[in-house]
Design an enzyme around this catalytic site. Structure first.
Site, PDB file in Angstrom:
ATOM      1  N   SER A  37       0.877  -1.221  -0.211  1.00 51.76           N
ATOM      2  CA  SER A  37       0.041  -0.128  -0.088  1.00 51.76           C
ATOM      3  C   SER A  37       0.783   1.350   0.168  1.00 51.76           C
ATOM      4  O   SER A  37       0.427   2.263  -0.144  1.00 51.76           O
ATOM      5  CB  SER A  37      -0.922  -0.027   1.329  1.00 51.76           C
ATOM      6  OG  SER A  37      -0.153  -0.090   2.453  1.00 51.76           O
TER       7      SER A  37
ATOM      8  N   ASN B 154      -1.828  -1.496  13.634  1.00 52.42           N
ATOM      9  CA  ASN B 154      -3.221  -1.379  13.714  1.00 52.42           C
ATOM     10  C   ASN B 154      -3.701  -0.176  14.576  1.00 52.42           C
ATOM     11  O   ASN B 154      -4.670   0.660  13.977  1.00 52.42           O
ATOM     12  CB  ASN B 154      -4.044  -2.545  14.601  1.00 52.42           C
ATOM     13  CG  ASN B 154      -3.916  -3.817  13.829  1.00 52.42           C
ATOM     14  OD1 ASN B 154      -3.553  -3.785  12.854  1.00 52.42           O
ATOM     15  ND2 ASN B 154      -4.104  -4.831  14.377  1.00 52.42           N
TER      16      ASN B 154
ATOM     17  N   THR C 159     -39.273  27.212 -10.202  1.00 55.05           N
ATOM     18  CA  THR C 159     -39.520  25.864  -9.877  1.00 55.05           C
ATOM     19  C   THR C 159     -39.938  25.051 -10.591  1.00 55.05           C
ATOM     20  O   THR C 159     -40.469  25.520 -11.897  1.00 55.05           O
ATOM     21  CB  THR C 159     -40.579  25.894  -8.588  1.00 55.05           C
ATOM     22  OG1 THR C 159     -41.769  26.316  -9.418  1.00 55.05           O
ATOM     23  CG2 THR C 159     -40.551  27.118  -7.295  1.00 55.05           C
ATOM     24  N   HIS C 160     -39.689  23.879 -10.622  1.00 57.70           N
ATOM     25  CA  HIS C 160     -39.433  22.830 -11.667  1.00 57.70           C
ATOM     26  C   HIS C 160     -38.873  23.359 -13.134  1.00 57.70           C
ATOM     27  O   HIS C 160     -39.104  23.155 -14.026  1.00 57.70           O
ATOM     28  CB  HIS C 160     -41.159  22.522 -12.270  1.00 57.70           C
ATOM     29  CG  HIS C 160     -41.828  22.219 -11.032  1.00 57.70           C
ATOM     30  ND1 HIS C 160     -42.255  20.692 -10.674  1.00 57.70           N
ATOM     31  CD2 HIS C 160     -42.404  22.862 -10.203  1.00 57.70           C
ATOM     32  CE1 HIS C 160     -42.980  20.674  -9.562  1.00 57.70           C
ATOM     33  NE2 HIS C 160     -43.219  21.890  -9.180  1.00 57.70           N
TER      34      HIS C 160
ATOM     35  N   SER D 111     -13.209  24.850 -28.021  1.00 63.66           N
ATOM     36  CA  SER D 111     -13.228  23.569 -28.729  1.00 63.66           C
ATOM     37  C   SER D 111     -12.145  23.537 -29.788  1.00 63.66           C
ATOM     38  O   SER D 111     -11.670  24.683 -30.300  1.00 63.66           O
ATOM     39  CB  SER D 111     -14.747  23.565 -29.405  1.00 63.66           C
ATOM     40  OG  SER D 111     -14.804  22.810 -30.447  1.00 63.66           O
TER      41      SER D 111
ATOM     42  N   LYS E 263     -16.752  28.229 -29.820  1.00 66.91           N
ATOM     43  CA  LYS E 263     -17.107  27.866 -28.295  1.00 66.91           C
ATOM     44  C   LYS E 263     -16.399  28.380 -27.232  1.00 66.91           C
ATOM     45  O   LYS E 263     -15.110  28.551 -27.441  1.00 66.91           O
ATOM     46  CB  LYS E 263     -16.898  26.450 -28.349  1.00 66.91           C
ATOM     47  CG  LYS E 263     -17.862  25.609 -29.634  1.00 66.91           C
ATOM     48  CD  LYS E 263     -19.115  25.357 -28.727  1.00 66.91           C
ATOM     49  CE  LYS E 263     -19.064  24.096 -27.776  1.00 66.91           C
ATOM     50  NZ  LYS E 263     -20.790  24.142 -27.298  1.00 66.91           N
TER      51      LYS E 263
ATOM     52  N   ASN F 111     -16.733  26.989 -23.362  1.00 66.10           N
ATOM     53  CA  ASN F 111     -17.290  26.023 -22.544  1.00 66.10           C
ATOM     54  C   ASN F 111     -17.110  26.247 -20.969  1.00 66.10           C
ATOM     55  O   ASN F 111     -16.108  26.659 -20.789  1.00 66.10           O
ATOM     56  CB  ASN F 111     -17.070  24.901 -23.021  1.00 66.10           C
ATOM     57  CG  ASN F 111     -17.515  24.209 -24.302  1.00 66.10           C
ATOM     58  OD1 ASN F 111     -18.459  24.891 -24.998  1.00 66.10           O
ATOM     59  ND2 ASN F 111     -16.615  23.667 -25.193  1.00 66.10           N
TER      60      ASN F 111
ATOM     61  N   GLU G  65     -18.823  22.023 -15.194  1.00 66.06           N
ATOM     62  CA  GLU G  65     -19.166  20.550 -15.855  1.00 66.06           C
ATOM     63  C   GLU G  65     -18.341  19.613 -15.043  1.00 66.06           C
ATOM     64  O   GLU G  65     -18.972  18.639 -14.449  1.00 66.06           O
ATOM     65  CB  GLU G  65     -18.899  20.343 -17.222  1.00 66.06           C
ATOM     66  CG  GLU G  65     -19.845  21.257 -18.307  1.00 66.06           C
ATOM     67  CD  GLU G  65     -19.362  21.358 -19.359  1.00 66.06           C
ATOM     68  OE1 GLU G  65     -19.454  20.289 -20.278  1.00 66.06           O
ATOM     69  OE2 GLU G  65     -19.105  22.235 -20.033  1.00 66.06           O
TER      70      GLU G  65
ATOM     71  N   TYR H 139      -8.884  -5.501  14.014  1.00 67.46           N
ATOM     72  CA  TYR H 139      -8.354  -5.288  12.442  1.00 67.46           C
ATOM     73  C   TYR H 139      -8.689  -6.174  11.418  1.00 67.46           C
ATOM     74  O   TYR H 139      -8.136  -7.373  11.999  1.00 67.46           O
ATOM     75  CB  TYR H 139      -6.920  -4.714  12.500  1.00 67.46           C
ATOM     76  CG  TYR H 139      -6.226  -4.203  11.073  1.00 67.46           C
ATOM     77  CD1 TYR H 139      -6.489  -2.804  10.690  1.00 67.46           C
ATOM     78  CD2 TYR H 139      -5.433  -5.300  10.614  1.00 67.46           C
ATOM     79  CE1 TYR H 139      -5.911  -2.659   9.545  1.00 67.46           C
ATOM     80  CE2 TYR H 139      -5.153  -4.836   9.158  1.00 67.46           C
ATOM     81  CZ  TYR H 139      -5.331  -3.417   8.729  1.00 67.46           C
ATOM     82  OH  TYR H 139      -4.796  -3.143   7.401  1.00 67.46           O
TER      83      TYR H 139
ATOM     84  N   LYS I  91      -8.294   3.894   2.443  1.00 66.19           N
ATOM     85  CA  LYS I  91      -7.364   5.063   2.113  1.00 66.19           C
ATOM     86  C   LYS I  91      -7.696   5.517   0.972  1.00 66.19           C
ATOM     87  O   LYS I  91      -7.931   7.037   0.668  1.00 66.19           O
ATOM     88  CB  LYS I  91      -5.859   4.737   2.271  1.00 66.19           C
ATOM     89  CG  LYS I  91      -5.690   4.648   3.672  1.00 66.19           C
ATOM     90  CD  LYS I  91      -4.563   3.583   4.006  1.00 66.19           C
ATOM     91  CE  LYS I  91      -4.458   3.240   5.490  1.00 66.19           C
ATOM     92  NZ  LYS I  91      -5.333   1.869   5.380  1.00 66.19           N
TER      93      LYS I  91
HETATM   94  N1  ARG Z   1      -1.385  -0.953   5.570  1.00 66.27           N
HETATM   95  C1  ARG Z   1      -2.005  -1.121   6.368  1.00 66.27           C
HETATM   96  C2  ARG Z   1      -3.494  -0.692   6.509  1.00 66.27           C
HETATM   97  O1  ARG Z   1      -3.357   0.406   5.465  1.00 66.27           O
HETATM   98  C3  ARG Z   1      -1.733  -1.004   7.986  1.00 66.27           C
HETATM   99  C4  ARG Z   1      -2.140  -1.953   8.982  1.00 66.27           C
HETATM  100  C5  ARG Z   1      -1.811  -3.210   8.613  1.00 66.27           C
HETATM  101  N2  ARG Z   1      -1.794  -4.110   9.924  1.00 66.27           N
HETATM  102  C6  ARG Z   1      -1.785  -5.531   9.915  1.00 66.27           C
HETATM  103  N3  ARG Z   1      -2.254  -6.185  10.784  1.00 66.27           N
HETATM  104  N4  ARG Z   1      -1.534  -6.198   8.816  1.00 66.27           N
HETATM  105  O2  ARG Z   1      -4.458  -0.907   6.862  1.00 66.27           O
END
Ligand code: ARG
Length: 475
Positions: free
Chosen positions: A22, A109, A154-155, A276, A282, A284, A289, A316, A324
């Site tokens: 991650s 955790n 309205t509408h 455009s 144009k 825009n 948007e 956890y 995330k």
């Molecule tokens: N990268 C993990 C997360 O975003 C961190 C926590 C990982 N904890 C574990 N017990 N594997 O949640």
């Protein structure tokens, strides 16, 4: 460097590592992770769990790492799993095995829950500041058009005339509820998970309340299992961001309509409009948007986290890692949309003549006839019927209400005297709507000034809270 492995005889398969990695997105948490590590170090020192000399070396290592992270000279590498393992690698490269001392009494955790919360507080306070800038732009623009009559809808059909400043200012009121929501979220979300460990607290003499205060939280979680499992703060933040997005989307829709050739009310500044590639004429409203379109992903981010959390066992589970990207995406989306939208609002010019000309069309003064009759003692249901008959006759003849003759009026209803034409003016209709919150220009000026005062108060709140918060980040 892996944070685990003692009980394994084989390393992770590439496919497992690729799936679980991650650090490519959670690296934004690095400054917050370092901040909580510094606090954790002080707690370990106080408990006598890290010797004074070692503590000083670890602190120096963390500070050095902090400036390397800030300058970009320390970055995650391929073999780092997440932000926590990358930073522990950084510290170990500097200090050898001492770099692993901070792991006492904590787990990823409680660490990740703490980092995320610090990040969300920081970012949401910044969003609040950007929302306030947009409110100020809207309210100043409203003041410019507080005497400009326009059709109210309205509408999406002409309903009753209003002053255009009233129309613009309404958005600043919706945004005021958004900043108030951030403020109440803040009061509710400043609880620290630090010290909860993996889930059950710690046998070491840690002090979760002291670490909470050192991090800028108001208190620690009363239940360590809840501490590592709870993502309510994150879901609520995503909701607040989605609702801001939905407000921006409704504003965007108005800007698209108003700048269309059919309306022709809004003239966008060149710097805030696009052209455009094929049609040279144009211009825009892409900002409007994109604001309208991006509400979709903000709502998607909220629902994706809610769906991930539904039915999830405590404490956890790795599913939680999926909290995330949606959060980061919602922040980066609004950080792009809000300044662009504010610039567009500040620089749009509205065509008073066109709006004023359209204000009385579509029989938008028919309610005035009904109100006139009510003031003369006619029950509203009957007055409504009579005003409807006036509209019907006008439609048949292709004329406007004020063009009905004296005899047309008395034929429709004996109480309809020629003086009814006095209420059949846009200015009269506007000036008469003096009720609290109504569209009479004086009432609108009051609304705008009162809201500007409230915005000044929230402005001060957001700047002082975020200064305080970033001060603690640097400590
Ligand atoms: N990268 C993990 C997360 O975003 C961190 C926590 C990982 N904890 C574990 N017990 N594997 O949640």
């Amino acid at each position: 460097m892996a944070l685990w492995g003692g009980r394994f005889s084989d390393g992770p398969a590439d496919a497992l590592f690729a799936l679980s990695r991650s650090v490519q997105f959670d690296w934004v948490l690095a400054p917050y992770d370092l901040r909580s590590s510094l606090v954790h170090l002080s707690i370990l020192e106080k408990a006598g769990l890290v010797q004074l000399n070692d503590g000083a070396s670890i602190r120096a290592g963390l500070m050095e790492l902090r400036s390397e992270v800030a300058s970009g000279s320390f970055l995650p590498i391929e073999s780092d799993e997440d932000v926590h393992s990358a930073l522990e690698r950084g510290l170990t490269e500097k200090l050898g095995t001492l770099g692993g001392a901070l792991r006492a009494g904590r787990s990823r955790n409680d660490q990740v829950a703490t980092d995320l919360r610090l990040f969300t507080i920081d970012q949401l306070l910044e969003v609040g500041k950007s929302v306030i800038k947009l409110q100020i732009a809207l309210l100043h623009k409203s003041k410019d058009y507080v005497d400009a009559p326009a059709p109210g809808f309205t509408h999406l059909q002409h309903a009753q005339p209003i002053v255009f400043g009233h129309e613009l200012a309404k958005h600043a009121h919706a945004l005021q509820r958004d900043t108030a929501r951030i403020q109440s979220w803040y009061a509710r979300s400043r609880t620290s998970p630090m010290g909860a460990g993996a889930l059950s607290g710690s046998s070491l003499a840690l002090d979760p309340v002291a670490s909470a205060h050192a991090l800028g939280f108001s208190f620690a979680y009363a239940n360590s299992v809840d501490a590592v499992s709870d993502r309510d703060f994150l879901v609520e933040a995503l909701f607040i961001l989605a609702l801001i997005g939905s407000h921006l989307s409704r504003m965007g829709e108005e800007w698209c309509l108003w700048s269309s050739t059919e309306f022709g009310w809004a003239k966008l500044a060149d710097a805030y409009a696009t052209g455009s590639s094929i049609m040279p004429q144009k211009k825009n409203p892409d900002i409007a948007e994109l604001a309208r379109g991006k509400a979709g992903r903000l709502i998607g981010n909220l629902t994706s986290v809610l769906a991930m959390l539904k039915g999830l066992p405590f404490a956890y589970n790795r599913d939680l890692q999926e909290d995330k990207e949606p959060l980061f995406d919602s922040f980066s989306t609004l950080n792009l949309v809000l300044p662009a939208f504010t610039g567009m609002v500040e620089t749009t010019i509205f065509d008073r003549q066109k709006m004023a000309k359209a204000a009385p069309t579509g029989f938008s003064l028919a309610t005035e006839i009904a109100d006139y009759l009510v003031k003369k003692g006619t029950p509203f249901a009957q007055a409504h019927e009579v005003a409807g008959k006036c509209v019907h006759l006008c439609e048949q003849r292709g004329i406007e209400l004020h063009e009905l003759s004296d005899s047309d009026l008395t034929n429709i209803h004996p109480a309809l005297k020629p003086d009814v034409r006095e209420v059949l003016s846009v200015e009269g209709a506007l000036a008469s709507r003096t009720t609290f919150g109504g569209t009479a220009p004086a009432a609108v000026v009051d609304q705008i000034n009162t809201l500007l005062e409230a915005v000044a108060v929230s402005h001060d709140w957001f700047y002082s809270e975020s200064n305080q918060f970033s001060g603690m980040m640097g400590a």
